[in-house]
Write an enzyme that holds these catalytic residues in place. Structure first.
Site, mmCIF file in Angstrom:
data_model
loop_
_atom_site.group_PDB
_atom_site.id
_atom_site.type_symbol
_atom_site.label_atom_id
_atom_site.label_comp_id
_atom_site.label_asym_id
_atom_site.label_seq_id
_atom_site.Cartn_x
_atom_site.Cartn_y
_atom_site.Cartn_z
ATOM 1 N N LYS A 143 31.314 38.263 39.847
ATOM 2 C CA LYS A 143 30.847 38.832 38.511
ATOM 3 C C LYS A 143 29.590 39.288 38.492
ATOM 4 C CE LYS A 143 34.636 37.143 36.228
ATOM 5 N NZ LYS A 143 35.614 38.164 35.785
ATOM 6 N N ASP A 196 33.098 42.949 39.259
ATOM 7 C CA ASP A 196 33.688 42.690 37.860
ATOM 8 C C ASP A 196 32.762 42.519 36.869
ATOM 9 O OD1 ASP A 196 34.904 42.231 35.637
ATOM 10 O OD2 ASP A 196 36.180 40.581 36.211
ATOM 11 N N GLU A 216 35.121 46.504 38.628
ATOM 12 C CA GLU A 216 36.178 46.108 37.680
ATOM 13 C C GLU A 216 35.518 46.175 36.185
ATOM 14 O OE1 GLU A 216 38.696 42.949 38.480
ATOM 15 O OE2 GLU A 216 38.946 42.135 36.498
ATOM 16 N N GLU A 222 42.744 44.519 31.741
ATOM 17 C CA GLU A 222 43.222 43.100 31.346
ATOM 18 C C GLU A 222 43.346 42.983 29.596
ATOM 19 O OE1 GLU A 222 39.587 41.633 33.478
ATOM 20 O OE2 GLU A 222 39.748 39.928 31.969
ATOM 21 N N ASP A 242 47.778 42.210 32.823
ATOM 22 C CA ASP A 242 47.813 40.721 32.651
ATOM 23 C C ASP A 242 49.290 40.359 32.220
ATOM 24 O OD1 ASP A 242 47.743 37.936 32.207
ATOM 25 O OD2 ASP A 242 45.764 37.991 32.723
ATOM 26 N N HIS A 278 46.125 41.331 36.637
ATOM 27 C CA HIS A 278 44.992 40.408 36.388
ATOM 28 C C HIS A 278 45.754 39.164 36.191
ATOM 29 C CE1 HIS A 278 42.691 38.466 33.122
ATOM 30 N NE2 HIS A 278 41.636 38.565 33.919
ATOM 31 N N GLU A 324 45.604 37.775 42.276
ATOM 32 C CA GLU A 324 44.222 37.505 41.899
ATOM 33 C C GLU A 324 44.671 36.083 41.590
ATOM 34 O OE1 GLU A 324 42.519 38.799 38.013
ATOM 35 O OE2 GLU A 324 40.527 37.795 38.584
HETATM 36 CA CA CA Z 1 38.229 40.647 34.948
#
Ligand code: CA
Length: 377
Positions: free
Chosen positions: A166, A194, A220, A246, A269, A296, A329
């Site tokens: 992240k 991300d 991302e 997502e 997702d 996702h 993922e």
């Molecule tokens: Ca994400």
């Protein structure tokens, strides 16, 4: 066969160590599972991404539309629910709730015919996929770099060939984090970042340019998802491939992003985009337009299993000798019920995950574990 009952299960766990994305603090883990029971005893399982209580309430609001109907009419059921909720739906809770129902119907259909979902959907291209470790959140009270290095070393020890961290906490600390993750992973393993839409386009472009030498596979959610023009600016303004999707629930939202060429990599997702039914159509659009698709995945073993069924049927793009397999993922953050609710947990070995071959999603739910983590709705 008729649909006799639609149950929702809320799972909850209070985290010992909270963690943060760019905008959110996770103090608890929640899940909304959907269980559809048919009059002959066949049971299917699904899951909805997003806030568990509101998802469960929305699933129950949809239940009268399908109770008493033939569960094998998956497409007509999808269309009926979507149409009834369209005026206040199209995205958000209406589509995430519908996703959980749709996944459960595919599970029922597979069990009814005695085959995995990927066989119902036309057959699998592969029986396993590479997985990337997802995590790298900021942990309040812990040094960002120390915690991240420790986590990346764990992914390496666990055999992962790729990891995502992240960012979105600030330019300087994000760059330090990227460098630390790359150092621990070494030059061969893949690394993704991300931002959870924690940047504006100016900040994202600056970050992407500064991080250009760290060999990142994708950047991302650099900016908020409704700003497709900002996505395009980020794509044009810095060298890292841009990923997102997502939160673009439904085919129409994905079509807009594809038409705008907002992303290099699309990330629907299955538990949010409208289920397996809708994700197949989104995947067809991505394939048609030459946009890479990496689903996702954030949820329990039910979502992981449904995602694996989807990953099995994604055509290799482009077709060639030794074509690349799509990535799974694989969430490595703290969630004790993620795999505990499955009788056979889905595991990653040497960086790959095997696609379940049992009927439907290919999983069985452990009722005792389910009861352990369930809370009243
Ligand atoms: Ca994400």
């Amino acid at each position: 066969m008729k649909i006799a009952e639609i149950r929702t299960h809320l799972l909850h766990h209070r985290l010992d160590q909270p963690f943060q994305s760019a905008f959110s603090t996770f103090t608890d883990r929640w899940a909304c599972l959907v269980e559809i029971v048919c009059d002959d005893g066949t049971t299917g399982w699904g899951e909805c991404l997003g806030p568990a209580g509101p998802n469960a309430a929305t699933v129950q609001a949809m239940a009268p539309l399908i109770l008493g109907h033939d569960p094998l009419l998956i497409e007509p059921i999808w269309t009926r629910i979507y149409n009834q909720f369209r005026d206040q739906g199209q995205r958000g809770l209406a589509v995430t709730a519908q996703s959980g129902i749709d996944i459960a119907l595919w599970d029922i259909a597979g069990k009814h015919f005695g085959v995995p979902v990927h066989a119902l959907a036309g057959g699998a291209y592969r029986d396993s996929v590479p997985a990337y470790a997802t995590g790298g959140f900021r942990q309040p009270g812990r040094d960002r770099i120390d915690a991240l290095e420790e986590e990346m070393a764990r992914h390496v020890a666990d055999g992962f060939g790729a990891a995502k961290i992240k960012i979105g906490y600030g330019h300087a600390i994000d760059l330090l984090a990227i460098r630390a993750a790359r150092d621990v992973l070494g030059p061969e393993r893949r690394l993704m970042v991300d931002a959870n839409h924690g940047y504006d386009a100016i900040e994202a472009i600056r970050l992407g340019r500064a991080a250009a030498d760290y060999d990142l596979d994708w950047f991302e959610e650099p900016v908020v998802p409704e700003q497709l023009a900002a996505y395009r600016e980020v794509r044009a303004g810095q060298p890292i491939p841009v990923a997102g999707g997502e939160t673009w629930q439904g085919r129409a939202a994905h079509a807009e992003a594809i038409a705008a060429r907002a992303i290099d990599i699309l990330q629907p997702d299955v538990a949010a985009c409208g289920g397996i039914t809708e994700m197949r159509k989104i995947a067809a659009m991505a394939e048609t337009t030459g946009i890479r698709l990496v689903p996702h995945v954030w949820g329990t073993g039910i979502t992981v299993a449904a995602s694996l069924q989807m990953l099995a049927i994604l055509p290799p793009v482009p077709q060639r000798h030794a074509a690349s397999d799509p990535w799974l993922e694989f969430d490595r953050t703290d969630n004790p019920f993620r795999m505990a609710i499955l009788e056979q947990p889905i595991t990653c070995r040497d960086g790959r995950v095997t696609i379940p071959q049992g009927p439907g999603l290919g999983i069985e739910i452990d009722r005792a574990a389910l009861a352990e983590w369930s809370v009243p709705g």
